[in-house]
Enzyme design. Structure first.
Site, PDB file in Angstrom:
ATOM      1  CG  ASP A 203      46.564  47.640  83.337  1.00  0.00           C
ATOM      2  OD1 ASP A 203      45.891  47.323  84.421  1.00  0.00           O
ATOM      3  OD2 ASP A 203      46.197  48.465  82.614  1.00  0.00           O
ATOM      4  CD  GLU A 279      42.784  44.428  84.622  1.00  0.00           C
ATOM      5  OE1 GLU A 279      41.981  44.762  85.146  1.00  0.00           O
ATOM      6  OE2 GLU A 279      43.289  44.861  83.711  1.00  0.00           O
TER       7      GLU A 279
HETATM    8  C1  NOJ Z   1      43.149  48.041  85.090  1.00  0.00           C
HETATM    9  C2  NOJ Z   1      43.724  48.641  86.340  1.00  0.00           C
HETATM   10  O1  NOJ Z   1      43.607  47.905  87.340  1.00  0.00           O
HETATM   11  C3  NOJ Z   1      43.120  49.986  86.401  1.00  0.00           C
HETATM   12  O2  NOJ Z   1      43.499  50.431  87.791  1.00  0.00           O
HETATM   13  C4  NOJ Z   1      43.409  50.955  85.427  1.00  0.00           C
HETATM   14  O3  NOJ Z   1      42.587  52.166  85.616  1.00  0.00           O
HETATM   15  C5  NOJ Z   1      42.991  50.309  84.124  1.00  0.00           C
HETATM   16  N1  NOJ Z   1      43.515  48.930  83.641  1.00  0.00           N
HETATM   17  C6  NOJ Z   1      43.670  51.083  82.960  1.00  0.00           C
HETATM   18  O4  NOJ Z   1      45.020  50.837  83.157  1.00  0.00           O
END
Ligand code: NOJ
Length: 543
Positions: A203, A279
């Site tokens: 993440d 990500e």
């Molecule tokens: C990316 C995640 O996919 C999202 O759902 C989240 O709110 C943010 N990162 C913070 O962790």
């Protein structure tokens, strides 16, 4: 180059809270996922990615983690997680878990300890605590709206230091210059690798390192807007906003590479092929930095989350996405939707047209080289669900005082069967955490399983067939700016019509075998002269 499982996998994103309720409490859980693995197998899935199921107060739907090495009772137990991994492996499905190393929850014991200690203490140095009087330390803005800093009360009740949270104030950012933080994350990675997981979805992979001088950003609001799907209209302004991310105060910093170098050593030290996908929202020319033998294995390609319904833009997007990782010998990845974006049917206009385009875009993406990430419910052609403001849960809605509606519409529990809510999602009489629409009876798994032309049938055909494709992408001149045609090896050709009128197929495609059609799903002999609008088709040229 040797082929690894993630190079060309079909990965299904499970958002556990809304996938399937296995224990009758109206919330999705790990037992529920376990019980549906056969469904995923028959869909043609090679791997699942589980969004967070760790203990969490759920201020950001589990991305606020209180214990990254545990399972929240609402999702089950650690032994449920072990059983799920084991069963998935029996079915030859790889398992990826989400790790959230940029921040923790305010309920993580470290944050409680930090609040209970003094400025400058060991406990505070795990986070970004700064003395700054009555004003925040700088102009950084939270990705969810409002300042990225919150002031605490010290133990004696006086107003005290400020802490950094790039997301919600319930998600304090960790200080990755602190070796204790880095070491604890290695423990977490090992914990899940020992449990048998095959990979991690990292993440905010571009966010862990911060400018430790906490200098002002030139355009803090622009930086947050650079990541807003709803504001990306493909314009030059949107493209130049993306550049604000590059090596900025809290995103895409060069120091990240040392963190991932140590992660990679750990992953490579385990038997089997273990991987990590980042990500990482970075401009295309920075993507290659995150995928190398000394960094992560894969980076999400987000271009199809925003790509316009326009053949020329699509072709350009595909070319750039492939080139951005090809430079380091990596495979691209594709995603039409995820839990943070509008569902693709809705994004492409909603209704019949949105659905037709979403199905066609799926055929465009599924035939490309690389991995495809499928967000749960995408295979059913679900649109975003309408959500009343009073039902909203997303912190984005609250932090922007409702001006940005947030992501709840794409997170509604899946419809499995039956004619009305809860559509087989749960046995409970309690309401689901987000309400399901009343008109989803035709979109349930069981309704679509019986429909040869359903989106579910389309996905199960395309996900199985794509495994046979190989080779690089080559574009073929269509003679019509609204039509994109590309080919892979073994005579596979993909055509999509984004225009308003029918496209008369060139001679060589009229004679070709139709493998799959986004409208009719199954090939029908009498449709090979023209390609209708909002339609894509897979052909095999006779050799
Ligand atoms: C990316 C995640 O996919 C999202 O759902 C989240 O709110 C943010 N990162 C913070 O962790």
């Amino acid at each position: 180059m040797s082929t690894k499982w993630w190079h060309e996998a079909a990965v299904y994103q499970v958002y556990p809270r809304s996938f399937f309720d296995g224990n009758g409490d109206a919330l999705g859980d790990l037992v529920g996922v376990h019980s549906k693995l056969h469904y995923l197998k028959s869909l043609g899935i090679n791997a699942i990615w589980l969004s967070p199921f760790y203990p969490s107060p759920q201020h950001d739907s589990g991305y606020d983690v209180a214990d990254p090495r545990g399972v929240d009772p609402m999702y089950g137990t650690l032994s449920d997680a072990h059983a799920l991994i084991e069963k998935a492996h029996e079915l030859d499905i790889k398992v990826m878990v989400d790790v959230v190393p940029n921040h923790v929850s305010i309920e993580h014991p470290w944050f409680a300890a930090a609040l209970a200690s003094r400025p400058g203490s060991v406990e505070r140095r795990r986070f970004h605590f700064v003395d700054s009087g009555d004003e925040p330390p700088n102009n950084w803005v939270s990705m969810f709206g409002g300042p990225a800093w919150t002031r605490i009360r010290e133990v004696d009740g006086s107003l005290g230091q400020w802490y950094l949270h790039v997301f919600d104030s319930s998600q304090p950012d960790l200080n990755w210059t602190n070796p204790e933080v880095a070491a604890d994350w290695i423990t977490t990675l090992r914990f899940w690798l020992d449990a048998g997981v095959d990979g991690f979805r990292v993440d905010v992979a571009h966010g862990l390192a911060k400018d430790m001088t906490y200098s002002d950003l030139p355009d803090p609001v622009g930086l947050t807007q650079a990541l807003r799907f709803d504001l990306d209209d493909g314009s030059p302004e949107a493209a130049s906003r993306r550049l604000l991310i590059e090596n900025s105060g809290f995103f895409d910093r060069d120091e990240l590479q040392e963190i991932y170098r140590t992660w990679r050593e750990v992953l490579d030290s385990y038997p089997g092929d273990r991987m990590a996908v980042g990500e990482a929202w970075v401009p295309a020319h920075r993507a290659g930095r995150y995928v190398s033998p000394t960094s992560l294995h894969q980076i999400f390609g987000f271009d199809f989350l925003v790509v316009a319904w326009n053949a020329e833009i699509m072709q350009d997007t595909i070319t750039r996405a492939i080139a951005s990782v090809e430079v380091v010998g990596a495979f691209p990845t594709w995603a039409l939707s995820n839990h943070d974006s509008p569902r693709v049917v809705t994004r492409l206009g909603g209704g019949e047209k949105g659905l037709a385009r979403a199905r066609a875009l799926a055929l465009v993406a599924h035939a490309l080289p690389g991995s495809i990430y499928v967000y749960q419910g995408e295979e059913l052609g679900l649109p975003d669900a309408p959500i009343a403001d009073s039902d909203r849960q997303d912190p984005v809605f609250f932090r922007t005082a409702g001006s940005h509606k947030g992501r709840d519409g794409a997170r509604v529990p899946l419809p499995w069967s039956g004619k009305q809510a809860p559509y087989g999602f749960t046995d409970s009489m309690n309401p689901t955490w987000l309400p399901q629409p009343s008109d989803w009876a035709e979109l349930t798994v069981s309704a679509e399983q019986d429909q040869p032309r359903s989106t579910l049938s389309l996905y199960s055909h395309s996900l199985q067939l794509r495994a046979q494709f190989s080779g690089a992408v080559g574009f073929i001149e269509s003679g019509d700016p609204a039509v994109m045609i590309y080919h892979r090896d073994e005579g596979i050709v993909i055509a999509v019509n984004t225009g308003a009128g029918e496209y008369l197929l060139p001679e060589f495609l009229r004679a070709a075998e139709v493998l799959l059609d986004s409208e009719s799903v199954e090939a029908s002999g009498d449709k090979t002269e023209v390609l209708p609008p909002d339609c894509a088709r897979w052909f095999r040229i006779p050799t």
